[in-house]
Write an enzyme that holds these catalytic residues in place. Structure first.
Site, PDB file in Angstrom:
ATOM      1  N   SER A 180      36.533   2.057  43.922  1.00 25.73           N
ATOM      2  CA  SER A 180      37.081   1.741  42.602  1.00 25.73           C
ATOM      3  C   SER A 180      38.598   1.707  42.700  1.00 25.73           C
ATOM      4  O   SER A 180      39.144   0.943  43.494  1.00 25.73           O
ATOM      5  CB  SER A 180      36.590   2.768  41.573  1.00 25.73           C
ATOM      6  OG  SER A 180      37.029   2.431  40.274  1.00 25.73           O
ATOM      7  N   THR A 181      39.282   2.561  41.962  1.00 24.82           N
ATOM      8  CA  THR A 181      40.744   2.539  41.917  1.00 24.82           C
ATOM      9  C   THR A 181      41.358   2.692  43.312  1.00 24.82           C
ATOM     10  O   THR A 181      41.086   3.659  44.012  1.00 24.82           O
ATOM     11  CB  THR A 181      41.254   3.676  41.012  1.00 24.82           C
ATOM     12  OG1 THR A 181      40.672   3.526  39.717  1.00 24.82           O
ATOM     13  CG2 THR A 181      42.763   3.646  40.895  1.00 24.82           C
ATOM     14  N   HIS A 207      34.175  -1.540  41.607  1.00 25.73           N
ATOM     15  CA  HIS A 207      34.310  -1.624  40.157  1.00 25.73           C
ATOM     16  C   HIS A 207      35.316  -2.714  39.811  1.00 25.73           C
ATOM     17  O   HIS A 207      36.527  -2.507  39.884  1.00 25.73           O
ATOM     18  CB  HIS A 207      34.768  -0.288  39.583  1.00 25.73           C
ATOM     19  CG  HIS A 207      33.782   0.820  39.753  1.00 25.73           C
ATOM     20  ND1 HIS A 207      34.101   2.147  39.592  1.00 25.73           N
ATOM     21  CD2 HIS A 207      32.460   0.794  40.074  1.00 25.73           C
ATOM     22  CE1 HIS A 207      33.026   2.892  39.797  1.00 25.73           C
ATOM     23  NE2 HIS A 207      32.021   2.098  40.105  1.00 25.73           N
ATOM     24  N   MET A 300      38.297   6.503  40.837  1.00 26.78           N
ATOM     25  CA  MET A 300      38.191   7.529  39.816  1.00 26.78           C
ATOM     26  C   MET A 300      36.742   7.704  39.399  1.00 26.78           C
ATOM     27  O   MET A 300      35.919   6.803  39.556  1.00 26.78           O
ATOM     28  CB  MET A 300      39.058   7.175  38.602  1.00 26.78           C
ATOM     29  CG  MET A 300      38.761   5.820  38.001  1.00 26.78           C
ATOM     30  SD  MET A 300      39.901   5.397  36.658  1.00 26.78           S
ATOM     31  CE  MET A 300      39.175   6.338  35.323  1.00 26.78           C
ATOM     32  N   ASP A 303      31.031   8.065  40.439  1.00 33.64           N
ATOM     33  CA  ASP A 303      30.017   7.093  40.836  1.00 33.64           C
ATOM     34  C   ASP A 303      29.826   7.117  42.351  1.00 33.64           C
ATOM     35  O   ASP A 303      30.796   7.125  43.108  1.00 33.64           O
ATOM     36  CB  ASP A 303      30.446   5.696  40.386  1.00 33.64           C
ATOM     37  CG  ASP A 303      29.353   4.649  40.551  1.00 33.64           C
ATOM     38  OD1 ASP A 303      28.172   5.040  40.660  1.00 33.64           O
ATOM     39  OD2 ASP A 303      29.681   3.455  40.556  1.00 33.64           O
TER      40      ASP A 303
END
Length: 359
Positions: A180-181, A207, A300, A303
């Protein structure tokens, strides 16, 4: 005689944010969105890049929300200058969901931006709760990650819990990656290091919204030197290919007869995300059993942690990126805390580890 001691000034604990957008309406709405959260404080705002640089020259900031398309100086031009002025600042690129802006956002991530957030269509910003939730969560996560120095995390081997007697791991049939991030630049680095040396199929859930995932697949194909594309429902999972979960769809693994195939669905988001990493890992473990090798990169939230547990229980293996090289140690940290990770590694060590495991 009693000495009067003057107390040292206490720094406001709120995360300091600058908002840069050429639209006064959008700028105001973003400011209102952020200031609804008591942990955030908007300390500066600007209508274009040059004005943002002038503000940053006199104002300390933790996070900058930076528009891409602006007059005088656009976001991509301003980004390296912002990072030069305040190297510790975290920059979130804000853009509408066009193919051009998706490409520029990915370029910005490669140039040092920490993350991006897609803006709703003009006129739809008011009441866009998903936008408000995502933006606020990312500003808070990135602002906190930059607030205190993070001690280096040593590469440590964590024994994988397996039923006795301990059996040697089998050669993986598929590599499943979640991030993600901060993960897009990490993915580019990882696939560049693995170029020409990985025979297994790769499943990737990052994501990202629609349009962005298609652009990410194109970049991965160029970087990794192997076919990469957004996954299509029902297509067979073949060695040597990268399958990217399309924005807005969960990507899972199913069977057509005895052949593993991609299955896409728009079931309920997990961890506020669709695509989500957990459905991919759970389904991969159900089809491939101990033949799954999972990698959790910076991001973040949590998940992927539950999916990694399922992978380990099926006899598979997983490795996570360490805190020191992660932009946000949410997803990899949650997976590491299961106690089932085979290794917690700095990003440069993940490719060699995967290469050895897959050989």
């Amino acid at each position: 005689m009693t000495a009067l001691l003057e107390a040292a000034p206490v720094r406001d604990p709120r995360i300091r944010v600058m908002v840069v957008d050429d639209s006064a309406i959008v700028r105001g709405l973003i400011v209102q969105t952020l200031e609804r959260d008591p942990a955030l404080r908007v300390v500066a705002r600007a209508a274009q890049g040059e004005a943002a640089l002038a503000e940053l020259d006199r104002t300390a900031v933790d996070v900058v929300v930076l528009d891409i398309e602006m007059p005088v100086m656009d976001g991509l031009t301003a980004l390296p200058l912002i990072l030069k002025l305040q190297p510790e600042v975290k920059v979130i690129m804000a853009s509408t969901l066009t193919r051009r802006n998706a490409r520029i956002s990915l370029q910005a991530l490669q140039a040092g931006a920490a993350d991006y957030v897609p803006k709703p269509e003009t006129g739809g910003l008011v009441g866009a709760e998903e936008f408000a939730r995502e933006l606020t969560a990312k500003v808070k996560a990135l602002g906190r990650s930059g607030g205190l120095p993070t001690p280096p995390t040593p590469a440590l081997a964590v024994p994988l819990v397996r039923p006795a007697p301990l059996s040697p791991p089998i050669r993986p049939q598929v590599v499943a990656i979640g991030g993600s991030t901060g993960a897009p630049p990490a993915l580019m680095s990882l696939f560049a290091d693995l170029k020409g040396e990985l025979e297994q199929a790769v499943l990737l859930t990052q994501h990202m919204p629609p349009t962005f995932t298609a652009m990410l697949a194109e970049q991965l194909e160029r970087t990794g030197g192997r076919p990469a594309a957004e996954a299509r429902d029902g297509e067979p999972i073949l060695p040597g290919r990268i399958y990217v979960a399309p924005g807005g769809w969960h990507m899972t693994v199913g069977l057509s007869g005895r052949v593993p195939v991609i299955r896409l669905n728009q079931e309920t988001p997990e961890h506020f995300c669709r695509p989500s990493v957990d459905p991919m890992l759970r389904s991969a473990a159900a089809v491939y059993g101990p033949g799954v090798l999972a990698v959790i990169l910076t991001g973040m939230g949590a998940d992927g942690a539950e999916g990694c547990r399922v992978v380990a229980e099926a006899g598979g293996r997983f490795v996570v990126q360490d805190e020191a090289t992660s932009v946000v140690w949410g997803m990899p940290g949650a997976a590491a805390k299961t106690g089932l990770a085979e290794a917690v590694l700095p990003l440069p060590q993940i490719a060699p580890w995967v290469r050895r495991a897959c050989a």
